[in-house]
Scaffold this active site. Structure first.
Site, PDB file in Angstrom:
ATOM      1  N   LYS A  28       0.808  -1.229   0.000  1.00  0.00           N
ATOM      2  CA  LYS A  28       0.000   0.000   0.000  1.00  0.00           C
ATOM      3  C   LYS A  28       0.839   1.277   0.000  1.00  0.00           C
ATOM      4  CE  LYS A  28      -0.821   0.089   5.019  1.00  0.00           C
ATOM      5  NZ  LYS A  28      -1.775  -0.032   6.092  1.00  0.00           N
ATOM      6  N   LYS A  56      19.895   1.920  12.175  1.00  0.00           N
ATOM      7  CA  LYS A  56      21.300   1.477  12.204  1.00  0.00           C
ATOM      8  C   LYS A  56      22.214   2.425  11.442  1.00  0.00           C
ATOM      9  CE  LYS A  56      19.401  -1.094  14.443  1.00  0.00           C
ATOM     10  NZ  LYS A  56      17.987  -1.364  14.629  1.00  0.00           N
ATOM     11  N   ARG A  84       4.657  -2.781  19.664  1.00  0.00           N
ATOM     12  CA  ARG A  84       4.106  -2.699  18.303  1.00  0.00           C
ATOM     13  C   ARG A  84       2.845  -3.533  18.218  1.00  0.00           C
ATOM     14  NH1 ARG A  84       6.621   0.428  14.862  1.00  0.00           N
ATOM     15  NH2 ARG A  84       6.014  -0.945  13.164  1.00  0.00           N
ATOM     16  N   HIS A 117      43.182 -14.589  16.424  1.00  0.00           N
ATOM     17  CA  HIS A 117      43.680 -13.553  17.327  1.00  0.00           C
ATOM     18  C   HIS A 117      44.324 -12.431  16.522  1.00  0.00           C
ATOM     19  CE1 HIS A 117      45.445 -11.789  20.900  1.00  0.00           C
ATOM     20  NE2 HIS A 117      46.606 -11.714  20.249  1.00  0.00           N
TER      21      HIS A 117
HETATM   22  C1  LIG Z   1      12.633   1.532  15.109  1.00  0.00           C
HETATM   23  C2  LIG Z   1      12.645   0.057  14.799  1.00  0.00           C
HETATM   24  C3  LIG Z   1      13.854  -0.590  14.672  1.00  0.00           C
HETATM   25  C4  LIG Z   1      13.879  -1.951  14.409  1.00  0.00           C
HETATM   26  N1  LIG Z   1      15.095  -2.569  14.292  1.00  0.00           N
HETATM   27  C5  LIG Z   1      15.139  -3.889  14.063  1.00  0.00           C
HETATM   28  C6  LIG Z   1      16.388  -4.546  13.915  1.00  0.00           C
HETATM   29  O1  LIG Z   1      17.439  -3.925  13.995  1.00  0.00           O
HETATM   30  N2  LIG Z   1      16.389  -5.876  13.671  1.00  0.00           N
HETATM   31  C7  LIG Z   1      15.224  -6.591  13.568  1.00  0.00           C
HETATM   32  O2  LIG Z   1      15.274  -7.797  13.362  1.00  0.00           O
HETATM   33  N3  LIG Z   1      14.030  -5.994  13.690  1.00  0.00           N
HETATM   34  C8  LIG Z   1      13.957  -4.660  13.921  1.00  0.00           C
HETATM   35  N4  LIG Z   1      12.739  -4.048  14.011  1.00  0.00           N
HETATM   36  C9  LIG Z   1      11.523  -4.856  13.812  1.00  0.00           C
HETATM   37  C10 LIG Z   1      11.286  -5.079  12.304  1.00  0.00           C
HETATM   38  O3  LIG Z   1      11.191  -3.835  11.667  1.00  0.00           O
HETATM   39  C11 LIG Z   1      10.022  -5.893  12.086  1.00  0.00           C
HETATM   40  O4  LIG Z   1      10.103  -7.083  12.830  1.00  0.00           O
HETATM   41  C12 LIG Z   1       9.857  -6.239  10.619  1.00  0.00           C
HETATM   42  O5  LIG Z   1       9.765  -5.084   9.821  1.00  0.00           O
HETATM   43  C13 LIG Z   1       8.604  -7.100  10.406  1.00  0.00           C
HETATM   44  O6  LIG Z   1       8.516  -7.416   9.063  1.00  0.00           O
HETATM   45  P1  LIG Z   1       7.145  -7.779   8.362  1.00  0.00           P
HETATM   46  O7  LIG Z   1       7.514  -8.244   6.993  1.00  0.00           O
HETATM   47  O8  LIG Z   1       6.355  -8.666   9.228  1.00  0.00           O
HETATM   48  O9  LIG Z   1       6.301  -6.408   8.301  1.00  0.00           O
HETATM   49  P2  LIG Z   1       6.639  -4.901   7.992  1.00  0.00           P
HETATM   50  O10 LIG Z   1       8.076  -4.647   7.797  1.00  0.00           O
HETATM   51  O11 LIG Z   1       5.930  -4.092   9.007  1.00  0.00           O
HETATM   52  O12 LIG Z   1       5.957  -4.669   6.569  1.00  0.00           O
HETATM   53  C14 LIG Z   1       4.586  -4.778   6.391  1.00  0.00           C
HETATM   54  C15 LIG Z   1       4.201  -4.125   5.083  1.00  0.00           C
HETATM   55  O13 LIG Z   1       2.844  -4.430   4.802  1.00  0.00           O
HETATM   56  C16 LIG Z   1       2.224  -3.293   4.221  1.00  0.00           C
HETATM   57  N5  LIG Z   1       0.773  -3.405   4.404  1.00  0.00           N
HETATM   58  C17 LIG Z   1       0.094  -3.412   5.591  1.00  0.00           C
HETATM   59  N6  LIG Z   1      -1.231  -3.590   5.351  1.00  0.00           N
HETATM   60  C18 LIG Z   1      -1.378  -3.682   4.007  1.00  0.00           C
HETATM   61  C19 LIG Z   1      -2.498  -3.862   3.157  1.00  0.00           C
HETATM   62  N7  LIG Z   1      -3.743  -4.008   3.631  1.00  0.00           N
HETATM   63  N8  LIG Z   1      -2.288  -3.895   1.823  1.00  0.00           N
HETATM   64  C20 LIG Z   1      -1.032  -3.762   1.312  1.00  0.00           C
HETATM   65  N9  LIG Z   1       0.062  -3.588   2.079  1.00  0.00           N
HETATM   66  C21 LIG Z   1      -0.106  -3.562   3.395  1.00  0.00           C
HETATM   67  C22 LIG Z   1       2.856  -2.148   5.006  1.00  0.00           C
HETATM   68  O14 LIG Z   1       2.713  -0.921   4.292  1.00  0.00           O
HETATM   69  C23 LIG Z   1       4.300  -2.603   5.119  1.00  0.00           C
HETATM   70  O15 LIG Z   1       5.062  -2.155   4.028  1.00  0.00           O
HETATM   71  C24 LIG Z   1      12.672  -2.680  14.252  1.00  0.00           C
HETATM   72  C25 LIG Z   1      11.442  -2.017  14.360  1.00  0.00           C
HETATM   73  C26 LIG Z   1      11.437  -0.659  14.623  1.00  0.00           C
HETATM   74  C27 LIG Z   1      10.109   0.039  14.716  1.00  0.00           C
END
Ligand SMILES: Cc1cc2nc3c(=O)[nH]c(=O)nc-3n(C[C@H](O)[C@H](O)[C@H](O)COP(=O)(O)OP(=O)(O)OC[C@H]3O[C@@H](n4cnc5c(N)ncnc54)[C@H](O)[C@@H]3O)c2cc1C
Length: 464
Positions: free
Chosen positions: A33, A50, A270, A443
């Site tokens: 989206k 990072k 979250r 080392h």
């Molecule tokens: C500040 C911060 C730092 C982080 N740092 C780390 C880290 O260093 N290492 C780590 O492992 N994890 C980290 N995380 C956690 C990590 O970002 C998440 O675990 C990860 O992004 C989850 O991936 P995902 O594919 O489940 O979903 P997301 O990355 O959240 O992606 C979901 C996608 O789905 C899309 N979407 C949602 N609903 C719809 C819909 N109805 N139709 C179409 N598209 C849709 C969204 O727009 C989004 O692009 C961090 C999180 C935050 C907030």
């Protein structure tokens, strides 16, 4: 046309699953989206934070270059350029994902997806509505920042991980509610960029999912570096002023304190994105808003899989989302797959000092009835850590006494998030403490400290 798989969401879970589906020759589409691909992790999570943390690490050396034998006159932090660098890194990798989609013949559909039941998905975008048909659906809609009741984020005063990444300047004072990974990472970044940071955490310790000794060490270092961390503290009555935010904090000793900050970051966890996704049109079950899945990521609706932050029962981490995506696609493609082992997931927190851990904490191992033996090695005894000027922290191995099974490894210190990789591989290969004691470590390296900690389970570390 009917797709084999349609992935909803282009975060690390969704885009990796789409690539793997393409590699297996499945007819695949990815619906997103947002205008850019990459999800929370790439756009407003793992990668931009990072990038800022890396700049904070570099800036640390510039604050006292004489300690390295370097004379630099009046170094300046140019914050707009720091942001520019971060934005370029994000854009480069978002374009990289678009390239991967083309390379693996994945159709990218821009718009908001809603499940209609069965294999039908409605996609709404500026150009209208369309219905996509598919044999399998992978729900990877991720998560968003939880807010405290009655609060709404804004770009200026009350921030989530999204707004804070685009502040035009480093605030003079920053309050942070929540000392989980997100809260402490931003504390570490902005403290080093010059903000006066206060962290308020309701639970009794910072990074509460980590081993207790790791929490203690982080709190100690935060204190030393000027970050005020109040654990067991409750923030209430949060008020927006014209140019600041005020709140009333009840501290662990029962004292009440009025606090005022230029900006306030709310980092209290979250919540999964399941609203408006159309799950009510399916048989999928929810557990407190998270989607329930089995070990192959299947929901209760035939052909509907869910992965990543939206799923119940696994930590919200990018590499977990990716691993779950690959399991789901492997299962759809009829390939042999191994379900996730919850005890072999590395958890990394990119503070200074960093944290990397895997498996059971000492307290968890004892609570599960194991006879525990612990081996610890401080980075103070590691010569590469001295060279880097990064002496804080330790490696802690939690082992089972009788057979030397590795139950958990907890690292806080330089590059801890890289070092933990060795521990994950050792546990995955079911290596024992003895195997790791005789594994040769080069080392001088920081990871020698890991070998020393394994030796110290039997009191046999050399350099302390
Ligand atoms: C500040 C911060 C730092 C982080 N740092 C780390 C880290 O260093 N290492 C780590 O492992 N994890 C980290 N995380 C956690 C990590 O970002 C998440 O675990 C990860 O992004 C989850 O991936 P995902 O594919 O489940 O979903 P997301 O990355 O959240 O992606 C979901 C996608 O789905 C899309 N979407 C949602 N609903 C719809 C819909 N109805 N139709 C179409 N598209 C849709 C969204 O727009 C989004 O692009 C961090 C999180 C935050 C907030």
């Amino acid at each position: 046309m009917t797709y084999d798989v349609v992935v909803i969401g282009s975060g690390p879970g969704g885009y990796s699953a789409a690539v793997r589906a393409g590699q297996y020759g499945l007819k695949t589409a990815l619906i997103e989206k947002q205008t850019r691909l990459g999800g929370t992790c790439l756009l407003v999570g793992c990668i931009p934070t990072k990038s800022l943390l890396h700049t904070a690490d570099v800036w640390d050396y510039f604050k006292n270059p004489e300690a390295q034998g370097i004379s630099v006159k009046d170094p300046q932090l140019n914050y707009p350029k720091v942001l520019d660098r971060k934005n370029k890194i994000v854009s480069k990798h978002s374009k990289g994902i678009e390239f991967l989609m083309r390379k693996n013949k994945v159709d990218v559909i821009k718009g908001t997806a809603r499940l209609l039941g069965g294999g039908r998905i409605e996609v709404t975008s500026d150009s209208g509505e369309q219905t996509v048909e598919t044999k399998n659906i992978l729900l990877a809609t991720g998560s968003e920042a939880r807010m405290l009741p009655g609060l709404e984020p804004d770009p200026n005063l009350i921030l989530t991980n999204i707004e804070i990444l685009d502040l035009p300047a480093v605030p003079k004072t920053l309050g942070i509610i929540g000392a989980g990974a997100v809260g402490v990472e931003f504390a570490s970044i902005f403290n080093r960029f010059g903000a006066k940071v206060t962290v308020l955490e309701m639970l009794p310790r910072a990074v509460p999912v980590e081993d207790e000794e790791v929490s203690k060490e982080l709190e100690r270092h935060f204190k030393k570096s000027g970050i005020r961390t109040e654990t067991g503290a409750k923030a209430e009555n949060i008020r927006r002023n014209q140019n600041s935010v005020s709140l009333s904090a009840t501290l662990s000793n029962g004292n009440k304190e009025e606090m005022e900050f230029e900006k306030l970051l709310v980092a209290v966890g979250r919540k999964p994105i399941t609203d408006g996704v159309g799950l009510e049109n399916t048989a999928a079950q929810l557990d407190r808003g998270f989607v329930k899945v089995d070990e192959y990521q299947r929901t209760a609706e035939p052909g509907l899989y869910a992965i990543g932050d939206v799923v119940a029962g696994t930590p919200q981490l990018a590499h977990v989302a990716t691993a779950e995506g690959l399991i789901a696609i492997g299962h759809i493609a009829g390939k042999p797959v191994r379900p996730i082992n919850r005890n072999r997931i590395p958890g990394c927190t990119y503070t200074d000092p960093g944290i990397g851990s895997v498996g059971l904490t000492e307290a968890q191992a004892r609570a599960q009835g194991f006879k525990v033996k612990v081996g610890k090695f401080p980075f103070a005894g590691n010569s590469k850590a001295t060279i880097l000027d990064k002496h804080e922290g330790f490696v802690k191995v939690v082992a089972e006494e009788r057979f030397g099974e590795i139950l958990g490894v907890h690292i806080i210190g330089p590059e801890a998030y890289e070092l933990v990789g060795e521990a994950v591989a050792a546990m995955e290969a079911e290596a024992t403490v003895e195997t790791m004691m005789s594994t040769i470590h080069a080392h001088p390296t920081i990871y020698e400290a890991v070998g020393e900690a394994f030796n110290n389970v039997y009191g046999l570390a050399i350099n302390i």
